[in-house]
Write a protein that holds these residues in place. Structure first.
Motif, PDB file in Angstrom:
ATOM      1  N   ASP A   1       0.825  -1.198   0.000  1.00 20.53           N
ATOM      2  CA  ASP A   1       0.000   0.000   0.000  1.00 20.53           C
ATOM      3  C   ASP A   1       0.864   1.255   0.000  1.00 20.53           C
ATOM      4  O   ASP A   1       0.533   2.260  -0.636  1.00 20.53           O
ATOM      5  CB  ASP A   1      -0.918   0.008   1.232  1.00 20.53           C
ATOM      6  CG  ASP A   1      -1.863  -1.183   1.239  1.00 20.53           C
ATOM      7  OD1 ASP A   1      -2.691  -1.270   0.313  1.00 20.53           O
ATOM      8  OD2 ASP A   1      -1.762  -2.022   2.145  1.00 20.53           O
TER       9      ASP A   1
ATOM     10  N   ARG B   1      -7.088   8.279  -0.162  1.00 14.59           N
ATOM     11  CA  ARG B   1      -7.847   7.611   0.895  1.00 14.59           C
ATOM     12  C   ARG B   1      -9.102   8.383   1.306  1.00 14.59           C
ATOM     13  O   ARG B   1     -10.114   7.800   1.661  1.00 14.59           O
ATOM     14  CB  ARG B   1      -6.954   7.405   2.118  1.00 14.59           C
ATOM     15  CG  ARG B   1      -5.876   6.348   1.931  1.00 14.59           C
ATOM     16  CD  ARG B   1      -6.475   4.961   2.027  1.00 14.59           C
ATOM     17  NE  ARG B   1      -5.561   3.928   1.514  1.00 14.59           N
ATOM     18  CZ  ARG B   1      -5.860   2.648   1.486  1.00 14.59           C
ATOM     19  NH1 ARG B   1      -7.047   2.254   1.911  1.00 14.59           N
ATOM     20  NH2 ARG B   1      -5.008   1.775   1.011  1.00 14.59           N
ATOM     21  N   ASN B   2      -9.041   9.719   1.290  1.00 11.31           N
ATOM     22  CA  ASN B   2     -10.208  10.498   1.695  1.00 11.31           C
ATOM     23  C   ASN B   2     -11.058  10.928   0.498  1.00 11.31           C
ATOM     24  O   ASN B   2     -12.036  11.660   0.644  1.00 11.31           O
ATOM     25  CB  ASN B   2      -9.784  11.730   2.505  1.00 11.31           C
ATOM     26  CG  ASN B   2      -8.970  12.706   1.673  1.00 11.31           C
ATOM     27  OD1 ASN B   2      -8.578  12.410   0.546  1.00 11.31           O
ATOM     28  ND2 ASN B   2      -8.720  13.882   2.231  1.00 11.31           N
TER      29      ASN B   2
ATOM     30  N   ASP C   1      -4.032  12.148   3.028  1.00  6.71           N
ATOM     31  CA  ASP C   1      -4.050  10.705   2.754  1.00  6.71           C
ATOM     32  C   ASP C   1      -2.911  10.003   3.483  1.00  6.71           C
ATOM     33  O   ASP C   1      -3.048   8.860   3.934  1.00  6.71           O
ATOM     34  CB  ASP C   1      -3.944  10.472   1.241  1.00  6.71           C
ATOM     35  CG  ASP C   1      -5.068  11.136   0.498  1.00  6.71           C
ATOM     36  OD1 ASP C   1      -6.230  10.742   0.693  1.00  6.71           O
ATOM     37  OD2 ASP C   1      -4.804  12.087  -0.277  1.00  6.71           O
TER      38      ASP C   1
ATOM     39  N   PHE D   1      -2.992   6.884   6.127  1.00  7.84           N
ATOM     40  CA  PHE D   1      -2.102   5.745   5.944  1.00  7.84           C
ATOM     41  C   PHE D   1      -1.347   5.437   7.239  1.00  7.84           C
ATOM     42  O   PHE D   1      -1.252   4.284   7.660  1.00  7.84           O
ATOM     43  CB  PHE D   1      -1.120   6.035   4.803  1.00  7.84           C
ATOM     44  CG  PHE D   1      -0.139   4.925   4.560  1.00  7.84           C
ATOM     45  CD1 PHE D   1      -0.462   3.880   3.708  1.00  7.84           C
ATOM     46  CD2 PHE D   1       1.106   4.926   5.187  1.00  7.84           C
ATOM     47  CE1 PHE D   1       0.449   2.854   3.491  1.00  7.84           C
ATOM     48  CE2 PHE D   1       2.007   3.909   4.985  1.00  7.84           C
ATOM     49  CZ  PHE D   1       1.675   2.862   4.124  1.00  7.84           C
TER      50      PHE D   1
ATOM     51  N   ARG E   1      -3.549   3.837   9.858  1.00  6.15           N
ATOM     52  CA  ARG E   1      -3.854   2.443   9.561  1.00  6.15           C
ATOM     53  C   ARG E   1      -2.595   1.567   9.702  1.00  6.15           C
ATOM     54  O   ARG E   1      -2.676   0.415  10.125  1.00  6.15           O
ATOM     55  CB  ARG E   1      -4.412   2.323   8.128  1.00  6.15           C
ATOM     56  CG  ARG E   1      -5.706   3.079   7.903  1.00  6.15           C
ATOM     57  CD  ARG E   1      -6.913   2.248   8.280  1.00  6.15           C
ATOM     58  NE  ARG E   1      -7.089   1.115   7.391  1.00  6.15           N
ATOM     59  CZ  ARG E   1      -7.800   1.133   6.278  1.00  6.15           C
ATOM     60  NH1 ARG E   1      -8.407   2.246   5.906  1.00  6.15           N
ATOM     61  NH2 ARG E   1      -7.906   0.039   5.541  1.00  6.15           N
TER      62      ARG E   1
END
Length: 473
Positions: free
Chosen positions: A426, A450-451, A460, A464, A467
């Motif tokens: 990723d 991501r957003n 983003d 990351f 996560r």
């Protein structure tokens, strides 16, 4: 000029054929003008009546038992009628009405009624013989004959100016016919007959509302062109979000953005024409209000019915200022129900339907209620409108999908799983897409956005990192 009548799939013993024509251009046809009548038929009578102005209508009665088959291109013509001109001009000939290409309804100048045993019977048109023909009579045998019509209205474009440029860079303009020079402007039919002029290097037909037609030479020939007004505008309300309007019986207000549209508003006269491809002009009344020199508001009284193909012309002082197109749709409830993998409803989830307009993102968002439901109203159509969605909730993996609205309410069930941690694969995607823009057109930049705000940036990266740390823990 010879007119051939061709039909398919008919058995009859009596026919009535009529043709309306401008008697200042065409001689009145008679029985002796008929050639090659189908075997078994004969002319048993005729009648001519006066219409408006110089127009007349002649009807012929043909009798005899005839059977015409349905094999395309192989059925013989019922008859050949020879028409003789009286003067230069244009004659529209049509037995059928047609919406493509569109012409004025008055161009349907012919009628045919078939009977068998006294009963009117149906017949079919030949597929290659079902549109208006503009017949030109002229002694300018070497002229180029060009007809111009509005693509949507089907009306002749009659205000063109013939402009000729010569080798010495001088120009000459014709706004009316000059037969001595071999120039004819047939305004009634949007016709322009141009004969070669000595030392000319360019010929143009200049239109105030449409793109000019430019020719480097005159080589003879005949053509008909359907064109659209040159200037376009965007109505904000029809260009945002769903790129269309909500079908409603309430008045609709549109914002018209077009350079100079509001200049001299108080002393200008505004009007509009709304049409659809299926029915032509839609009868509406309009009101206009000033915003600024480049923007006006227009109100369509009584709203609009659902139709995907509206075309709108806005006029200023009698000329088309600009055109636009849009659809109007009936809206239907779309209910999202969001649950986890165990079947429990999930309140507080953000459901987003991504949309994009000419003014930027126009996403729709709702948060699920205590029952895990989020309600939208979205436009439907008989063939179906497709929409994408994504659902976001803390501690859960984002859910993505799509659905279709086909003129009915739509339930959408969403199941969200636990959040997935991010790894080096990723990170490699994030690095490769760093600072990329317009991600909405590229699968959210392969998931790096991501957003889903259209750009891969520090926001983003923050998601990351959150996560990544969660996965490491």
């Amino acid at each position: 000029m010879d007119l051939l009548l061709a039909i398919e799939n008919a058995v009859f013993d009596h026919a009535e054929f009529s043709i309306a024509y401008d008697s200042s251009i065409l001689c009145t046809p008679a029985a002796v003008n008929f050639l090659d009548i189908m075997p078994g038929l004969s002319i048993s009578g005729s009648n001519t009546v006066n219409l408006d102005g110089t127009w007349k209508k002649t009807t012929f009665i043909l009798t005899g038992a005839v059977t015409i088959g349905s094999i395309q291109y192989e059925s013989d013509a019922v008859f050949r009628l020879r028409l003789y001109p009286r003067a230069e001009g244009t004659v529209p000939i049509s037995l059928w009405t047609s919406s493509s290409p569109r012409y004025p309804a008055s161009y349907k100048t012919c009628d045919l009624v078939l009977r068998s045993g006294g009963q009117v019977i149906p017949y079919e048109r030949k597929e290659w013989n079902d549109s208006v023909q503009l017949v030109t009579f002229t002694d300018k045998t070497s002229a180029s004959v060009i007809y111009h019509y509005d693509l949507n209205l089907g009306t002749p474009i009659s205000n063109g100016i013939i402009r000729i440029t010569y080798a010495d860079s001088s120009m000459e303009e014709f706004t009316a016919s000059n037969h001595a020079r071999g120039i004819t402007i047939d305004s009634e039919y949007g016709g322009y007959f141009i004969t070669v002029q000595p030392n000319a290097i360019e010929y143009a037909i200049v239109f105030p509302e449409y793109e000019d037609t430019v020719m480097n030479s005159i080589s003879g020939g005949w053509s008909t062109t359907h064109i659209q007004p040159e200037r376009m505008f965007f109505a904000r309300e029809a260009s945002e979000g769903f790129h269309g309007l909500r079908a409603t019986s309430d008045d609709i207000v549109l914002t018209v953005d077009l350079m100079g549209i509001g200049a001299d508003f108080g002393s200008s006269v505004y009007d509009a024409v709304l049409m659809t491809y299926e029915q032509g002009i839609v009868s509406k009344t309009y009101d206009f209000d000033y915003v600024n020199n480049d923007t006006i508001k227009m109100t369509i009284s009584g709203g609009l019915e659902a139709n995907p193909n509206y075309v709108l012309y806005v006029y200023k002082n009698g000329l088309i200022a600009g055109r636009t197109w849009f659809g109007a749709s009936t809206y239907y409830p779309v209910t999202f129900t969001v649950k986890n993998q165990g079947g429990m409803v999930l309140p507080g989830a953000t459901v987003t339907i991504p949309l994009w307009s000419m003014y930027g993102p126009a996403n729709l968002e709702q948060v699920t209620d205590a029952n895990g439901e989020a309600l939208f109203e979205l436009p439907g159509s008989e063939w179906g409108n497709y929409f994408n969605y994504y659902v976001v909730l803390a501690e859960h993996e984002d859910a993505v999908g799509n659905f279709q609205v086909i003129d009915a309410p739509v339930p959408v069930s969403v199941v969200m799983g636990p959040v997935r941690g991010l790894d080096m694969d990723d990170f490699a995607i994030l690095a490769s897409q760093w600072e990329m823009e317009y991600c909405q057109w590229n699968n959210d930049c392969n998931g790096a956005d991501r957003n889903r705000d259209g750009t891969v940036d520090i926001k983003d990266l923050a998601i990351f990192v959150e996560r990544w740390l969660k996965e490491m823990n």
